[in-house]
Design a protein around this motif. Structure first.
Motif, mmCIF file in Angstrom:
data_model
loop_
_atom_site.group_PDB
_atom_site.id
_atom_site.type_symbol
_atom_site.label_atom_id
_atom_site.label_comp_id
_atom_site.label_asym_id
_atom_site.label_seq_id
_atom_site.Cartn_x
_atom_site.Cartn_y
_atom_site.Cartn_z
ATOM 1 N N ALA A 94 98.231 -16.198 -89.837
ATOM 2 C CA ALA A 94 97.754 -16.070 -88.600
ATOM 3 C C ALA A 94 96.407 -14.980 -88.268
ATOM 4 C CB ALA A 94 99.497 -14.875 -88.104
ATOM 5 N N ALA A 95 96.564 -13.420 -88.818
ATOM 6 C CA ALA A 95 95.962 -12.915 -88.484
ATOM 7 C C ALA A 95 94.212 -13.430 -89.395
ATOM 8 C CB ALA A 95 95.812 -11.786 -89.914
ATOM 9 N N LEU A 96 93.769 -14.169 -90.008
ATOM 10 C CA LEU A 96 93.066 -14.716 -90.926
ATOM 11 C C LEU A 96 91.812 -14.651 -89.593
ATOM 12 C CD1 LEU A 96 91.494 -14.826 -93.546
ATOM 13 C CD2 LEU A 96 92.080 -17.604 -93.471
ATOM 14 N N PRO A 97 92.282 -15.247 -88.678
ATOM 15 C CA PRO A 97 91.332 -15.866 -87.763
ATOM 16 C C PRO A 97 90.183 -14.525 -87.295
ATOM 17 C CG PRO A 97 92.556 -17.351 -87.293
ATOM 18 C CD PRO A 97 93.178 -16.385 -88.476
ATOM 19 N N TYR A 98 90.833 -13.569 -87.244
ATOM 20 C CA TYR A 98 90.051 -12.112 -86.219
ATOM 21 C C TYR A 98 90.299 -11.161 -87.895
ATOM 22 C CZ TYR A 98 93.990 -13.836 -83.286
ATOM 23 O OH TYR A 98 94.595 -14.555 -81.594
ATOM 24 N N LEU A 99 90.004 -11.580 -88.931
ATOM 25 C CA LEU A 99 89.670 -11.130 -90.050
ATOM 26 C C LEU A 99 88.530 -11.248 -89.699
ATOM 27 C CD1 LEU A 99 92.789 -10.236 -92.238
ATOM 28 C CD2 LEU A 99 91.954 -8.770 -90.330
ATOM 29 N N VAL A 100 88.373 -12.904 -90.177
ATOM 30 C CA VAL A 100 87.203 -13.522 -90.150
ATOM 31 C C VAL A 100 86.111 -12.674 -89.041
ATOM 32 C CG1 VAL A 100 85.547 -15.326 -89.969
ATOM 33 C CG2 VAL A 100 87.491 -15.297 -91.003
ATOM 34 N N GLN A 101 86.431 -12.293 -88.098
ATOM 35 C CA GLN A 101 86.078 -11.855 -86.946
ATOM 36 C C GLN A 101 85.388 -10.553 -87.428
ATOM 37 O OE1 GLN A 101 87.129 -12.022 -83.296
ATOM 38 N NE2 GLN A 101 88.363 -14.537 -83.435
ATOM 39 N N SER A 102 85.988 -10.422 -87.859
ATOM 40 C CA SER A 102 85.278 -8.449 -88.066
ATOM 41 C C SER A 102 85.166 -8.041 -89.560
ATOM 42 C CB SER A 102 86.770 -7.805 -88.060
ATOM 43 O OG SER A 102 87.570 -7.813 -89.040
ATOM 44 N N HIS A 103 85.203 -9.356 -90.606
ATOM 45 C CA HIS A 103 84.408 -9.030 -92.182
ATOM 46 C C HIS A 103 85.831 -8.025 -91.884
ATOM 47 C CE1 HIS A 103 80.251 -10.650 -92.041
ATOM 48 N NE2 HIS A 103 80.811 -11.339 -90.912
ATOM 49 N N GLY A 104 86.602 -8.555 -92.322
ATOM 50 C CA GLY A 104 87.682 -7.820 -92.443
ATOM 51 C C GLY A 104 89.097 -7.626 -93.616
ATOM 52 N N SER A 105 89.861 -7.334 -94.075
ATOM 53 C CA SER A 105 90.829 -6.974 -94.970
ATOM 54 C C SER A 105 91.314 -7.438 -95.519
ATOM 55 C CB SER A 105 90.424 -5.446 -96.118
ATOM 56 O OG SER A 105 89.161 -5.583 -96.176
ATOM 57 N N ILE A 106 92.182 -8.077 -96.325
ATOM 58 C CA ILE A 106 93.705 -8.089 -96.187
ATOM 59 C C ILE A 106 94.060 -6.754 -98.120
ATOM 60 C CG2 ILE A 106 95.789 -9.655 -96.993
ATOM 61 C CD1 ILE A 106 94.268 -11.961 -95.448
ATOM 62 N N VAL A 107 95.020 -6.593 -97.372
ATOM 63 C CA VAL A 107 95.750 -5.359 -98.573
ATOM 64 C C VAL A 107 97.322 -5.839 -98.942
ATOM 65 C CG1 VAL A 107 96.283 -3.558 -98.958
ATOM 66 C CG2 VAL A 107 93.888 -3.578 -97.808
ATOM 67 N N VAL A 108 97.962 -5.712 -99.328
ATOM 68 C CA VAL A 108 98.988 -7.050 -101.017
ATOM 69 C C VAL A 108 99.390 -5.740 -101.587
ATOM 70 C CG1 VAL A 108 99.898 -8.724 -101.437
ATOM 71 C CG2 VAL A 108 98.013 -9.273 -100.490
ATOM 72 N N LEU A 109 100.613 -4.682 -101.115
ATOM 73 C CA LEU A 109 101.547 -4.456 -102.081
ATOM 74 C C LEU A 109 102.368 -5.125 -102.745
ATOM 75 C CD1 LEU A 109 100.513 -2.140 -99.807
ATOM 76 C CD2 LEU A 109 101.709 -0.864 -100.644
ATOM 77 N N SER A 110 102.000 -5.141 -104.064
ATOM 78 C CA SER A 110 103.067 -5.669 -105.185
ATOM 79 C C SER A 110 103.331 -4.660 -106.259
ATOM 80 C CB SER A 110 102.019 -7.023 -105.796
ATOM 81 O OG SER A 110 102.627 -7.956 -106.707
ATOM 82 N N SER A 111 104.018 -5.391 -107.276
ATOM 83 C CA SER A 111 104.877 -4.128 -107.958
ATOM 84 C C SER A 111 104.197 -4.506 -110.022
ATOM 85 C CB SER A 111 106.203 -4.503 -107.932
ATOM 86 O OG SER A 111 107.294 -4.206 -109.174
ATOM 87 N N LEU A 112 104.307 -3.902 -110.392
ATOM 88 C CA LEU A 112 104.163 -4.115 -111.660
ATOM 89 C C LEU A 112 105.112 -4.936 -112.414
ATOM 90 C CD1 LEU A 112 102.049 -2.587 -114.110
ATOM 91 C CD2 LEU A 112 103.684 -1.079 -114.946
ATOM 92 N N THR A 113 106.313 -4.712 -112.024
ATOM 93 C CA THR A 113 107.383 -5.601 -112.601
ATOM 94 C C THR A 113 106.608 -6.800 -112.491
ATOM 95 O OG1 THR A 113 108.787 -5.763 -110.309
ATOM 96 C CG2 THR A 113 108.918 -4.131 -112.101
ATOM 97 N N GLY A 114 106.068 -7.532 -111.525
ATOM 98 C CA GLY A 114 105.629 -8.470 -111.104
ATOM 99 C C GLY A 114 104.292 -9.417 -112.234
#
Length: 280
Positions: A150-170
């Protein structure tokens, strides 16, 4: 002689990890439009405070409106330019699209989507509850995909970023957390692949995968105290490392840096300093 070399490597890596984190310039986030999920407690709350100190504009979402209100008040005291609260349950598919649309409407666009929320799960041996796995994958994985889409079209406009929190256990699974680990492994597979596709299309959106060790959030401590013997690290420092990595558009960040890196490579835990690899 070998032990001296090992200690030297540990010291050097720790220093490098510190320098990676310290190279972050908070002024780069002034007026940035940031949506943070799971922002009422723990790492999400601390990230909100770091963004606020930098003068960002924030949209914060979580299930508890009362807890979010307390975070909002502190964010404004710390210097946030704007703080909008979006109460939502990420277990509900319709809520995810609404959160992105409301955030964009409130902030006038979007520069950072910070995906941090998680569903509650017991720290115990697998008990055969497949329905819980389905629900947890919905909250910990599918909702991340929905929000990013849902956010990707707006992030493309702003040259933005997605930050994903994961875990070392992954990356290095442990006992007693199979459903949780499955969801974190799925995050890595999806978002690393998506990053490659964005690069192939020359889409100007970065994806930062943040691989965290055991952090002293209330929920984590309640589950693991007395059950595991692992180093525990401050949520405030972990949050700073995540904000820094996202702002610098690195591909993958480990916190604590040396502990995570060596655990993946050699199963040896160490250090307390965050860092990142594969900058870009």
């Amino acid at each position: 002689m070998g032990s001296r070399k090992a200690l030297g490597f540990v010291a050097l890596a720790a220093i490098l990890g510190y320098l990676y984190m310290d190279s972050f310039d908070p002024e780069s986030l002034a007026d940035a439009r940031v949506l943070v999920t799971g922002a009422s407690t723990g790492i999400g709350e601390q990230m909100a405070y770091h963004y606020a100190r930098a003068g960002a504009q924030l949209a914060l979402t979580a299930r508890s409106e009362d807890a979010l209100l307390k975070v909002k008040i502190k964010c404004l005291e710390l210097g946030a330019k704007k703080v909008s609260l979006l109460r939502a349950d990420m277990g509900e598919p319709d809520a995810r699209i609404q959160v992105v649309e409301q955030a964009v409407s409130e902030l006038g666009g979007l520069d950072y989507l910070v995906l941090n929320h998680i569903g509650a799960t017991p720290f115990q041996m697998w008990d055969g509850d497949v329905s819980h796995v389905r629900w947890l994958m919905e909250v910990n994985f599918i909702s991340y995909v929905d929000l990013a889409n849902a956010a990707l079209p707006y992030l493309v406009q702003s040259h933005g970023s997605i930050v994903v929190l994961s875990s070392l256990t992954g990356k290095t699974p442990i006992p007693f957390a199979a459903p949780y680990i499955a969801s974190k492994s799925a995050l890595e597979g999806f978002f690393v692949s998506l990053r490659q596709e964005l690069t192939m299309r020359e889409t100007p959106v970065s994806i930062t995968l943040c691989v965290l060790g055991l952090v002293d959030t209330q929920s984590a401590m309640k589950k693991t105290t007395g059950k595991v013997s692992l180093p525990i690290y401050p949520a405030q420092d972990a949050a700073y490392a995540v904000v820094s990595a996202g702002a610098r558009r690195v591909k993958e960040m480990y916190y604590p840096w040396l502990s995570g890196h060596l655990n993946i490579c050699t199963q040896i835990p160490s250090s307390t300093h965050p860092g990142d690899v594969q900058s870009g």
